[in-house]
Motif scaffolding. Structure first.
Motif, PDB file in Angstrom:
ATOM      1  N   PRO A   8       0.752   4.283  -1.310  1.00  9.04           N
ATOM      2  CA  PRO A   8       1.688   3.178  -1.045  1.00  9.04           C
ATOM      3  C   PRO A   8       0.944   1.858  -0.874  1.00  9.04           C
ATOM      4  O   PRO A   8      -0.118   1.814  -0.248  1.00  9.04           O
ATOM      5  N   ILE A   9       1.502   0.800  -1.435  1.00  9.29           N
ATOM      6  CA  ILE A   9       0.887  -0.527  -1.348  1.00  9.29           C
ATOM      7  C   ILE A   9       1.525  -1.261  -0.172  1.00  9.29           C
ATOM      8  O   ILE A   9       2.718  -1.580  -0.194  1.00  9.29           O
ATOM      9  N   ARG A  10       0.725  -1.518   0.845  1.00 11.91           N
ATOM     10  CA  ARG A  10       1.219  -2.165   2.062  1.00 11.91           C
ATOM     11  C   ARG A  10       0.463  -3.483   2.282  1.00 11.91           C
ATOM     12  O   ARG A  10      -0.586  -3.507   2.944  1.00 11.91           O
ATOM     13  N   PRO A  11       0.959  -4.588   1.721  1.00 13.34           N
ATOM     14  CA  PRO A  11       0.268  -5.871   1.898  1.00 13.34           C
ATOM     15  C   PRO A  11       0.146  -6.282   3.357  1.00 13.34           C
ATOM     16  O   PRO A  11      -0.797  -6.977   3.733  1.00 13.34           O
ATOM     17  N   ASP A  12       1.100  -5.836   4.206  1.00 13.96           N
ATOM     18  CA  ASP A  12       1.038  -6.210   5.618  1.00 13.96           C
ATOM     19  C   ASP A  12      -0.169  -5.575   6.302  1.00 13.96           C
ATOM     20  O   ASP A  12      -0.877  -6.242   7.069  1.00 13.96           O
ATOM     21  N   ILE A  13      -0.436  -4.293   5.996  1.00  9.83           N
ATOM     22  CA  ILE A  13      -1.593  -3.618   6.597  1.00  9.83           C
ATOM     23  C   ILE A  13      -2.893  -4.206   6.046  1.00  9.83           C
ATOM     24  O   ILE A  13      -3.844  -4.447   6.791  1.00  9.83           O
ATOM     25  N   VAL A  14      -2.923  -4.465   4.731  1.00  7.95           N
ATOM     26  CA  VAL A  14      -4.122  -5.043   4.119  1.00  7.95           C
ATOM     27  C   VAL A  14      -4.438  -6.395   4.746  1.00  7.95           C
ATOM     28  O   VAL A  14      -5.587  -6.684   5.110  1.00  7.95           O
ATOM     29  N   PRO A  73      -2.503   8.457   2.514  1.00  3.30           N
ATOM     30  CA  PRO A  73      -1.230   8.210   3.216  1.00  3.30           C
ATOM     31  C   PRO A  73      -0.040   8.518   2.320  1.00  3.30           C
ATOM     32  O   PRO A  73      -0.109   8.337   1.104  1.00  3.30           O
ATOM     33  N   MET A  74       1.021   8.992   2.931  1.00  2.37           N
ATOM     34  CA  MET A  74       2.233   9.327   2.182  1.00  2.37           C
ATOM     35  C   MET A  74       3.176   8.139   2.161  1.00  2.37           C
ATOM     36  O   MET A  74       3.231   7.340   3.100  1.00  2.37           O
ATOM     37  N   THR A  75       3.949   8.050   1.098  1.00  9.41           N
ATOM     38  CA  THR A  75       4.947   6.991   1.000  1.00  9.41           C
ATOM     39  C   THR A  75       6.142   7.323   1.882  1.00  9.41           C
ATOM     40  O   THR A  75       6.498   8.491   2.049  1.00  9.41           O
ATOM     41  N   LYS A  76       6.755   6.311   2.461  1.00 12.72           N
ATOM     42  CA  LYS A  76       7.949   6.521   3.284  1.00 12.72           C
ATOM     43  C   LYS A  76       9.152   6.878   2.424  1.00 12.72           C
ATOM     44  O   LYS A  76      10.037   7.621   2.835  1.00 12.72           O
ATOM     45  N   MET A  77       9.196   6.335   1.194  1.00 12.08           N
ATOM     46  CA  MET A  77      10.306   6.602   0.275  1.00 12.08           C
ATOM     47  C   MET A  77       9.724   7.046  -1.062  1.00 12.08           C
ATOM     48  O   MET A  77       8.797   6.412  -1.580  1.00 12.08           O
ATOM     49  N   THR A  78      10.270   8.122  -1.621  1.00  8.67           N
ATOM     50  CA  THR A  78       9.799   8.557  -2.939  1.00  8.67           C
ATOM     51  C   THR A  78      10.244   7.589  -4.020  1.00  8.67           C
ATOM     52  O   THR A  78       9.573   7.433  -5.039  1.00  8.67           O
ATOM     53  N   ASN A  79      11.377   6.922  -3.813  1.00 13.14           N
ATOM     54  CA  ASN A  79      11.848   5.915  -4.756  1.00 13.14           C
ATOM     55  C   ASN A  79      12.217   4.666  -3.970  1.00 13.14           C
ATOM     56  O   ASN A  79      13.151   4.677  -3.164  1.00 13.14           O
ATOM     57  N   SER A  80      11.503   3.596  -4.194  1.00 13.73           N
ATOM     58  CA  SER A  80      11.738   2.358  -3.436  1.00 13.73           C
ATOM     59  C   SER A  80      12.577   1.350  -4.209  1.00 13.73           C
ATOM     60  O   SER A  80      12.740   0.217  -3.757  1.00 13.73           O
ATOM     61  N   ASP A  81      13.130   1.766  -5.366  1.00 10.14           N
ATOM     62  CA  ASP A  81      13.978   0.868  -6.157  1.00 10.14           C
ATOM     63  C   ASP A  81      15.383   0.883  -5.541  1.00 10.14           C
ATOM     64  O   ASP A  81      16.170   1.812  -5.755  1.00 10.14           O
ATOM     65  N   LEU A  82      15.705  -0.163  -4.786  1.00  9.56           N
ATOM     66  CA  LEU A  82      16.951  -0.176  -4.014  1.00  9.56           C
ATOM     67  C   LEU A  82      18.182  -0.155  -4.908  1.00  9.56           C
ATOM     68  O   LEU A  82      19.144   0.577  -4.652  1.00  9.56           O
ATOM     69  N   SER A  83      18.182  -0.946  -5.984  1.00 11.76           N
ATOM     70  CA  SER A  83      19.364  -0.992  -6.854  1.00 11.76           C
ATOM     71  C   SER A  83      19.596   0.369  -7.519  1.00 11.76           C
ATOM     72  O   SER A  83      20.736   0.815  -7.685  1.00 11.76           O
ATOM     73  N   ARG A  84      18.502   1.023  -7.879  1.00 16.39           N
ATOM     74  CA  ARG A  84      18.641   2.345  -8.496  1.00 16.39           C
ATOM     75  C   ARG A  84      19.153   3.371  -7.484  1.00 16.39           C
ATOM     76  O   ARG A  84      19.949   4.253  -7.809  1.00 16.39           O
ATOM     77  N   LEU A  85      18.708   3.247  -6.240  1.00 15.33           N
ATOM     78  CA  LEU A  85      19.178   4.154  -5.192  1.00 15.33           C
ATOM     79  C   LEU A  85      20.674   3.992  -4.951  1.00 15.33           C
ATOM     80  O   LEU A  85      21.420   4.963  -4.839  1.00 15.33           O
TER      81      LEU A  85
END
Length: 360
Positions: free
Chosen positions: A30-36, A279-291
Motif C-alpha cells: 500500500p502507498i501511504r504518502p502520509d506515513i512516508v 504491510p497489508m492493504t486496508k482495502m483490496t479495492n480502493s476504487d470508490l466509484s467502482r465499489l
C-alpha cells in the motif's frame, strides 16, 4: 498498484535480454504518502546540529535599576556618563543590545526515535510508488521515452568504470532527458543559505540501485542529479526526497531480484529482517466509484426517491393577504367593510367637531 506481473530485463544496449522477472511483492504494497512524509521529516531531524546563543549575550555590561521616584521605568540602566550608552536600558529582551527572550540552549530535544515498523512501512510505500509511471511523472521526472517502469537493466552496468559509459547508457535508454532537466535547473539558492556554503541548488535526477559496486559508483557519481545506493541499504531520504513519493529508479537485475528476500512476499517472511512481512492493504479495492457501482452494494440499496416535495415557507396570514384569502375568502369583504365603516366614522366625527366650533 503496478499491474504487470512480469518485468522485462534490458541489456545495456536498450534491447530486451530475453529474461523476465516476476514483479517483487513490495511493488504491490500500500502507498501511504502520509506515513512516508512523517517518517521522512522525523529522519531529517536526526541530522540537525545543536545551536544556541551565547550564554553571556546581552549581559556583558554593568547595569542596575535606578529604582522608583525618578519618573523612568525600573529596567536596569547602564552606569556612567559622558556617552550615549550611559543611562540606556539593558538586559531586557525589549532593550537595544539586551538578551533575547528565553535564550536558546543546546540541550533541546533535537533527535527523534522512529518506530522500526513505521520506517519499514514508509520504505515499502516509497518503493511501490516508484513503479507507477503517473506518480513518477507527477514528481517531475522525464520518463516519457523510457521503455518500461520500473526500469531493470542487466548486471553488466555494475562493472562500468567510466563516466562516458554511464552517459551512453542513459542516452540509449532516453533517461538523459531527466539529466538535462537537472542541468537546466541549476540556480542560486534564494535567501541566507548563499552565505552558508550552499549557494547552488538543482533538481534530483534518477536513483541508481545496485547490488554490488564493481565500479558503478565511479562511473555514475560525476553525473549531476544521479544518486547511487545499495539495495541492502535503501534510504527513505533518497527514495522519497522531500517526503514525496515517486522517484525515478534504475534497478540492476540482481538488486531487483533481491527485493523479495529483503521485504518478504506475504507468503514468505523476509529473510534479512527478523519476523517481518509486508504491510497489508486496508482495502483490496480502493476504487470508490467502482465499489459503489458493484452488484453487492447496489442490491442492498433502496431505490432513489424521485418525488421530492419542496418545502414551502409558511407565511403568516395576519401579515400576508394572499395567504389569508386562501384560508378565508370572506376576509377581503370584511376588510373592505371595515375600511368603509372607519371612513364613515371619521367623517361623522369631523362634522360633529365642526358643528361644535360653529364652522360650516
Amino acid at each position: 498498484m503496478a499491474a504487470r506481473p512480469l518485468i522485462t530485463v534490458y541489456n545495456d544496449k536498450n534491447e530486451p535480454s530475453g529474461t523476465n522477472i516476476t514483479l517483487p511483492a513490495v511493488f504491490r504494497a500500500p502507498i501511504r504518502p502520509d506515513i512516508v512524509n512523517f517518517v521522512h521529516f522525523e529522519m531529517k531531524k536526526n541530522s540537525r546540529q545543536p545551536y544556541a546563543v551565547s550564554k553571556k549575550a546581552g549581559h556583558q555590561t554593568s547595569a542596575e535599576s535606578w529604582g522608583t521616584g525618578r519618573a523612568v521605568a525600573r529596567i536596569p540602566r547602564v552606569r556612567g556618563g559622558g556617552t550615549h550608552r550611559s543611562g540606556q536600558a539593558a538586559f531586557g529582551n525589549m532593550c537595544r543590545g539586551g538578551r533575547m527572550f528565553a535564550p536558546t540552549k543546546t540541550w533541546r530535544r533535537w533527535h527523534r526515535k522512529i518506530n522500526v515498523n513505521q520506517k519499514r512501512y514508509a520504505i515499502c510505500s516509497a518503493i511501490a510508488a516508484t513503479g507507477i509511471p503517473s506518480l513518477v511523472m507527477a514528481k517531475g521526472h522525464k520518463i516519457e521515452e523510457i521503455p518500461e517502469v520500473p526500469l531493470v537493466i542487466s548486471d553488466k552496468i555494475e562493472e562500468y568504470k567510466k563516466t562516458k559509459e554511464a552517459v551512453g547508457l542513459l542516452r540509449r535508454f532516453k533517461a538523459w532527458n531527466d539529466i538535462a532537466k537537472v542541468y537546466a535547473s541549476k540556480r542560486f539558492r534564494p535567501g541566507k543559505g548563499k552565505m552558508r556554503n550552499r549557494r547552488r541548488i538543482q533538481k534530483r535526477g534518477p536513483l541508481v540501485i545496485y547490488n554490488q559496486d564493481n565500479g558503478i559508483c565511479r562511473s555514475f557519481r560525476n553525473i549531476p542529479g544521479i544518486t547511487l545506493i545499495n539495495v541492502s541499504r535503501l534510504n527513505l531520504l533518497k527514495i522519497a526526497p522531500g517526503g514525496h513519493v515517486g522517484r525515478f529508479c534504475i534497478w540492476t537485475e540482481s538488486a531487483f531480484k533481491k527485493l523479495d528476500s529483503l521485504y518478504g512476499t506475504w507468503r514468505k517472511e523476509s529473510k534479512d529482517k527478523n519476523n517481518y512481512n509486508l504491510p497489508m492493504t486496508k482495502m483490496t479495492n480502493s476504487d470508490l466509484s467502482r465499489l459503489l457501482k458493484s452488484d453487492e452494494i447496489q442490491k442492498v440499496l433502496r431505490a432513489p426517491k424521485r418525488d421530492n416535495k419542496r418545502h414551502v415557507l409558511k407565511k403568516n396570514p395576519l401579515k400576508n393577504m394572499h395567504v389569508m384569502l386562501k384560508l378565508n375568502p370572506y376576509s377581503a369583504v370584511a376588510k373592505r367593510n371595515a375600511i368603509i365603516t372607519n371612513e364613515a366614522r371619521r367623517k361623522a366625527r369631523q362634522e360633529a367637531i365642526a358643528k361644535r366650533r360653529g364652522v360650516k
